[in-house]
Design an enzyme around this catalytic site. Sequence first.
Site, short mmCIF file in Angstrom:
data_model
loop_
_atom_site.label_atom_id
_atom_site.label_comp_id
_atom_site.label_asym_id
_atom_site.label_seq_id
_atom_site.Cartn_x
_atom_site.Cartn_y
_atom_site.Cartn_z
CE LYS A 48 -3.70 4.51 -2.86
NZ LYS A 48 -3.07 3.23 -2.54
CE LYS A 88 -5.05 3.82 6.65
NZ LYS A 88 -4.00 3.30 5.82
CE LYS A 129 5.30 3.61 4.95
NZ LYS A 129 4.66 2.53 5.71
#
Length: 334
Positions: free
Chosen positions: A198, A201, A116
């Site tokens: 993966k 969202k 991140k």
Amino acid sequence: MGDKAKKRIFSGVQPSGHLTLGNYLGALKNFAILQDEYDCIYCVVDLHSLTVRQNPEELRQRSYSVLALYIACGLDPEKNILFIQSHVPAHSELAWVLGCYTYMGELGRMTQFKEKSSKHSENINSGLFTYPVLMASDILLYNADLVPVGDDQKQHLELTRDVAQRFNNIYGETFVVPEPYIPKQGARIMSLQDPEKKMSKSDENKNNFISIIEEPNSIMKKFKKAVTDSGAEIIYDEANKPGISNLISIYATVTGKAIHEVEKEFENSRYGEFKMAVGDAVVAKLTPIRIKYNEIISDKDYLDKILRNGAERAEEIASKTLDEVYRKIGLVRP
Ligand code: TRP
């Protein structure tokens, strides 16, 4: 720690985008089954979402949206505790304490922090760094026995266990040391355009994921565009045919069929036909959920009532743990 008849499961989800087919097939679908066997607590972790910039109105809306989806997927708000993290102040309070028992080195090793911080290099805030401490606090406040976690969260759960054990070693048995809960059957659904990663969202490319409440037309379009592999056979081979393998797992999980049955069913089909069959099966599965979701999302009174009730029940458990911790570490409790 009290005797509990049922084992307790705690799970948290960030209100950071619409939950996907991957979330549904990997987790949510099983939640409705777990509610009878376990004592389940589901938390919308809004405070965790603040580690990246959010649009305030969207954040608020998405928090409701996650709650409505959970209910639409079959979670009973009476049987389970459903609540929003910021409604129970003990999460932030315990996080401060646990932060004093977590080393910089441990947090610096977290893969998610590293990822991140490279993705949001303009905003490497200290919340991003201490994120796992807040997560440990979520879990430990409720003495959860089991935490359903995907691969990306295993390291955070490991850290939670280390911190719990460290605390218990100093002050005596206080926290239950949680175990990962690996669902009996739960598929790992990959991105439709990039099947090596993966389905997420928060993916910038909307063609990579299907949202649980997506309209049928849009679902079909995305499956039509889904990446397939060279060759023409519909066989499961993750290494050489990641695209087709992902579509096979989606179809198998949605219909409850075994992989080999799916291969057999489509042995004479072309990729194009197969993709449409997967799309149809997904639409059929998600439609009742979307309808239920649309019914409740506009009923804020109903949702607020659930949230107030959930927060009250969560608070009752959390405040006991926090009080015990405060006493053990030497804070004055008049
Ligand atoms: N970090 C988790 C995620 O991004 C969300 C989360 C926060 C969580 N607190 C939790 C998950 C406690 C399980 C238990 O997916």
